[in-house]
Scaffold this motif. Structure first.
Motif, short mmCIF file in Angstrom:
data_model
loop_
_atom_site.label_atom_id
_atom_site.label_comp_id
_atom_site.label_asym_id
_atom_site.label_seq_id
_atom_site.Cartn_x
_atom_site.Cartn_y
_atom_site.Cartn_z
N ARG A 1 -4.47 9.92 12.24
CA ARG A 1 -5.83 9.56 11.89
C ARG A 1 -6.68 9.64 13.16
O ARG A 1 -6.25 9.21 14.22
N MET B 1 0.82 -1.20 0.00
CA MET B 1 0.00 0.00 0.00
C MET B 1 0.85 1.24 0.00
O MET B 1 0.53 2.22 -0.64
N ARG C 1 1.07 12.18 2.10
CA ARG C 1 -0.16 11.81 1.41
C ARG C 1 -1.34 12.21 2.28
O ARG C 1 -1.44 11.79 3.44
N ILE D 1 5.50 4.18 12.44
CA ILE D 1 5.93 2.83 12.09
C ILE D 1 7.35 2.90 11.54
O ILE D 1 7.62 3.67 10.61
N GLU E 1 -6.99 11.54 6.62
CA GLU E 1 -5.82 10.87 7.20
C GLU E 1 -4.58 11.50 6.59
O GLU E 1 -4.58 11.83 5.41
N ARG F 1 -5.12 10.61 16.28
CA ARG F 1 -4.06 9.74 16.82
C ARG F 1 -2.90 9.70 15.86
O ARG F 1 -3.07 9.78 14.66
N LYS F 2 -1.75 9.55 16.42
CA LYS F 2 -0.55 9.50 15.61
C LYS F 2 0.10 8.13 15.79
O LYS F 2 0.31 7.70 16.92
N ILE F 3 0.38 7.45 14.72
CA ILE F 3 1.06 6.16 14.81
C ILE F 3 2.34 6.26 14.01
O ILE F 3 2.34 6.68 12.86
N LEU G 1 10.93 6.21 8.45
CA LEU G 1 9.91 6.41 9.47
C LEU G 1 8.60 6.84 8.83
O LEU G 1 8.50 7.87 8.17
N ILE H 1 1.52 8.02 10.59
CA ILE H 1 0.14 8.11 10.14
C ILE H 1 -0.67 8.84 11.20
O ILE H 1 -0.63 8.48 12.36
N LEU I 1 -0.46 10.96 5.99
CA LEU I 1 0.63 10.01 6.09
C LEU I 1 1.91 10.72 5.67
O LEU I 1 1.93 11.46 4.70
#
Lengths: 776, 189
Positions: B91, B1, B70, B98, B78, B94-96, B86, B89, B80
């Motif tokens: 959304r 993705m 994006r 990865i 959302e 909340r911030k994630i 790093l 994301i 990204l």
């Protein structure tokens, strides 16, 4: 006086018993030196965190040198080796797979853990909206993580459970293991089984890490790799090693210096040895008294002994020098009362320190009092018998007396300039008084700047918690503690929504209270009912209900399954996270909820948090603010106690001297010495802290001994022997405290640079203002 | 993705007129000149589990060499951001974050895209068999995995372009899911 050997036997027995006590005493060089003995609720939290908190047990490891592949290899090997050792409860290096166990646990128990689980969630409308949300998530790159779980968890409870987990940023990775941001270090985070306050345990853990690292790099054939290690335990171990080393070294230097001076005067090794007998007795009984009163002897207290050598040796000096012309019997009559008054003055000055809530200060006070008193008593009652009647010195030659008198006579002429200078210095201090004292506890820390920098860089790269801001809720037992955390969490959720705080951690994220768990379990419908609702909810959904059989099965399983308790977490990292945040304390439990503030905010809105929590039993704690408050409390207390000590000395002298004029003349040189030392240190840019203050008190307590001798001569020049003994006493005191100024332990250094010049100044000023007083 | 998000940027790369002989080397050279830009996207995800494709639309921006942003507008807002390895994301407030290094699956996507974007033929050919077809006006580049680890996740990636622009990317995943990404550049002038 009737049976002298008897006395020596008693003294010897006391020393032997003392040696046994001292040998079996516990010596500590950790933070507890600074921790209050009568803490407030908030301070108790700070203490618990420092001594047993999870953060206090973290050691941060960095592997440097070589290339990224070599570092990663050794990181993996080291992690595997340490994980097998029972001294470590957790070892993390970010290797893939290490978090799979946690994720499996969270997924398995998602219906008890997800905050979204409620009866509404499982209505037709609730299911429809939750499933639509999960499908939307599939359109996101984040969906890649959750796609495998879609048929088992179409309502997205795992997302809910993990939501908070990922808020905390993870360290970067290189070659599959954690690495610093610049990639030059592989990183590991180790939690020791030993408490942060257990310095021996921390030292053992660090030793094991170093040993295993050496073996790991040997095994990998990369001897060029280096280990960087930091953490509270490492600081404690280094501090202790430093203090141990310095106490030995300083005592040795002080002892040699004093012995050299005494030998120069006595020209007899026997007399030097005898002269040190009261010193040893005093130092030993000082340690014994502290050990018996406090149960533990701080390394710094023992280090103070190095200075006491120079002070306590004065009494034997007085005896040997002064009894030479007078004989032992006459010395007891003529000089002992003055010496006794000096000893009492020193003790009166230190006595208020015993009431300090700062245990370090109380120990120093007790040690000084007992040490000085013992040295004096041993000099008076044991030394004469021990030394025998032949051990006296010849009187000072009259030529030396005349030389000293000439010097002191010259000094007299500088009285008025000196007073004017003192006035100027006092004025200067008055103008500067806002800037004199540094309200910063870190000034007392022995940790060097490079160690602090290493710690900060490892901490930043590991995103390791520093837990500066905490909300603490007390409770009677574990379950009510968890419930209290849940109640407080609803307040904190509002603060998160309002943007006051960025987030918070709670043990209930992984271990909700039994009450909340059973409410969630009760919200799950029976399988038939859930299936019926799911069919209705899925009518227009792209995710057909007939694909969601696993979902129906697992909800039913959760509905009939047991609730979670602490033991279920064993084997996961979550157990540590929970244990770190909920801990037993005296008479109950405490829950900690660390708060995270947005890092870019210029001022942290702590007032809003306090306001929101007002009226509840939750307490907001800013660890740094607590520390600063603790220290300024100590400083205020030290000022009060020093003034009390000064007052005690004045009252004692007033009572003993029975003359306001004599009292004033005894005190004037001491006050001037204090003013000059204080102004001098400030002018030299020394950042004054409370140990300097204690030093000032010691100037008065020790200097009074010299002024009293001048006073006892009633303004005439003290005779040769008295003058000689005072000069020697001043020199040895200056050596003792001067040695402390060499120390890199700030507490000892501060006392050294204050008392050593203070003692010399007190002598000179006493000569300047007291000698010749009677002639006018 | 993640590949989808990034691959669309390839279109900005193809700004060099295709007057030279059209072959793989030429395409890669053009791709290497990519300096970044802005585009709208429509992404359709066909999942075997779902009866209908999941459609998302939004805007994206690329800055060479490896910064990507994006912004999805539908179905849910959302944001990204990819910065080096790093991925962040944001959304629902909340911030994630990865770390791609810890997500081997995502890493495969990113690596293939990075190599394509930078025109690194060597790196691409280490992981994929490359097959270029069509004409400069309507070309197609197919990437087929060489390695087991990649083939377990991805059957084929097809990048389609017209002239000097990438217009379409299709991912055929091993689990039967398929992703179609259509890209429309926004001119900044």
């Amino acid at each position: 006086m009737t049976r002298p050997p008897h006395r020596i036997l008693i003294w010897f027995a006391v020393l032997l018993a003392g040696a046994v006590v001292a040998w079996n005493s516990r010596y500590s060089a950790d933070m507890s030196f600074f921790l209050p003995s009568r803490p407030s609720v908030a301070q108790q939290v700070v203490i618990d965190q420092l001594q047993s908190g999870a953060v206090s047990r973290l050691l941060m490891l960095g592997i440097e040198g070589g290339d990224a592949v070599q570092r990663a290899t050794v990181s993996r090997d080291l992690a595997a080796r340490l994980a097998r050792i029972k001294e470590f409860v957790s070892v993390e290096n970010g290797a893939a797979g290490s978090l799979d166990v946690d994720r499996g646990f969270l997924f398995r128990h998602r219906y008890l853990l997800s905050p979204a689980v409620s009866p509404q969630r499982f209505t037709i409308e609730g299911l429809r909206s939750a499933i639509a949300g999960s499908i939307d998530l599939m359109a996101s790159p984040a969906g890649i993580l959750f796609k495998p779980y879609l048929t088992r968890d179409p309502t997205g409870e795992l997302v809910q459970v993990l939501g908070g987990l990922n808020n905390v940023s993870q360290p970067r990775s290189r070659e599959g293991v954690w690495a610093s941001r610049d990639g030059a270090r592989a990183l590991l985070l180790v939690q020791t089984a030993a408490l942060g306050s257990d310095t021996d345990g921390q030292a053992r853990a660090i030793g094991l890490i170093e040993e295993q690292f050496a073996q790991a790099k040997q095994a990998a054939g990369v001897p060029q790799l280096r280990l960087a290690l930091s953490g509270p335990g490492s600081f404690a171990v280094q501090t202790r090693a430093l203090i141990r080393h310095e106490v030995m070294l300083l005592s040795l230097i002080s002892m040699l210096g004093v012995a050299a001076v005494l030998y120069f005067v006595y020209r007899s090794a026997r007399l030097v040895g005898l002269g040190l007998v009261p010193v040893f007795s005093g130092a030993l009984l000082g340690v014994v008294a502290v050990s018996m009163a406090f149960g533990v002897v701080f390394g710094v207290t023992a280090g103070f002994g190095a200075a006491l050598i120079g002070e306590a040796v004065d009494y034997s000096t007085y005896y040997f020098v002064q009894s030479g012309s007078e004989g032992t019997g006459n010395w007891c009559k003529r000089f002992w009362p003055t010496v006794r008054l000096g000893v009492l003055t020193s003790m009166a000055g230190c006595a208020p320190l015993l009431f300090s809530g700062f245990p370090g200060m109380a120990q120093l006070g007790l040690y000084a009092m007992v040490g000085v008193a013992t040295a004096a008593v041993v000099t008076r009652y044991v030394l004469p018998d021990l030394a025998g009647s032949e051990s006296h010195l010849a009187p000072m030659k009259s030529s030396s007396t005349r030389a000293a008198a000439a010097v002191f006579g010259t000094l007299r002429r500088f009285r008025w300039p000196t007073l004017a200078l003192a006035g100027a210095a006092a004025l200067y201090l008055g103008l500067q008084h806002e800037r004199l004292w540094q309200p910063d506890l870190s000034l007392l820390s022995t940790v060097s700047e490079s160690e602090v920098a290493l710690d900060a860089s490892l901490r930043a790269d590991l995103a390791a918690p520093d837990s500066r801001y905490l909300v603490v809720v007390p409770a009677a037992d574990r379950e009510s503690a968890l419930r209290a955390a849940e109640r407080t969490a609803s307040t904190l959720d509002r603060l998160v929504a309002d943007g006051v705080i960025a987030g918070y951690d709670s043990p209930t994220r992984f271990l909700p209270s039994q009450a909340v768990q059973s409410a969630r379990r009760a919200a799950l419908p029976k399988r038939d009912e859930l299936e019926r609702r799911l069919l209705a909810a899925s009518v227009e959904s792209p995710l057909a209900a007939d694909k969601l059989g696993p979902f129906l099965d697992e909800v039913e399983q959760a509905r009939q399954g047991p609730l979670l308790d602490r033991a279920d977490l064993n084997g996961t990292h979550l157990a540590l996270a929970v244990d770190a945040l909920i801990m037993p304390r005296a008479g109950g439990w405490s829950v900690l909820l660390p708060l995270h503030f947005a890092p870019d905010r210029s001022n942290t809105p702590t007032a809003s948090v306090r306001e929101a929590l007002a009226g509840s039993d939750a307490v907001f704690i800013d660890m740094k603010a607590e520390f600063d408050a603790l220290y300024s409390g100590y400083l205020r207390e030290a000022i009060r106690l020093s003034l009390a000590g000064l007052l005690a000395i004045v009252v004692l002298l007033a009572f003993a001297l029975r003359s306001p004029r004599r009292l004033a003349s005894v005190l004037l040189p001491l006050v001037l010495a204090v003013v000059f030392v204080l102004a001098g240190l400030h002018l030299l840019g020394v950042r004054l802290h409370l140990m300097h203050l204690i030093g000032l008190l010691l100037i008065v307590a020790i200097g009074s001994n010299y002024t009293l001798f001048f006073d006892s001569e009633g303004g005439a020049l003290p005779n040769g022997t008295t003058l000689k003994s005072i000069l020697i006493a001043t020199v040895t005191t200056a050596i003792g405290f001067g040695t402390l100024s060499l120390s890199s332990v700030p507490v000892l250094h501060a006392m050294g640079v204050t008392v050593a010049p203070g003692a010399i100044l007190a002598l000179l000023l006493a000569a300047m203002f007291m000698f010749g007083r009677g002639e006018r | 993705m993640i590949l989808r998000c990034i691959a669309c940027l390839c279109l900005f790369a193809l700004s060099v007129p295709s007057h030279a002989a059209f072959n793989l080397d030429q395409l890669m050279q053009d791709l290497a000149l990519n300096k970044g830009g802005r585009a709208r996207f429509v992404e359709k995800r066909y999942m075997t589990l779902l009866d209908k494709p999941v459609v998302s639309t939004g805007e994206m921006r690329f800055t060479a060499p490896d910064r990507l942003e994006r912004r999805t507008q539908t179905p849910r807002p959302e944001t990204l951001q990819l910065d080096g390895d790093l991925l962040t994301i944001e959304r629902d407030g909340r911030k994630i974050s990865i770390d791609l290094v810890q997500q081997p699956q995502a890493r495969i996507f990113i690596d293939s895209v990075r190599s394509t974007l930078s025109g690194n033929r060597g790196a691409l050919e280490k992981d994929y068999v490359l097959r270029l077809s069509g004409t400069p006006d309507k070309w197609q580049l197919a990437l087929e995995p060489r390695k087991e680890a990649i083939a377990e996740l991805m059957l084929r990636i097809t990048v389609g372009g017209r002239g000097n622009q990438i217009r379409h990317i299709e991912y055929l995943q091993a689990d039967g899911d398929r992703v179609e990404l259509s890209i429309e550049p926004i001119s900044d002038q």
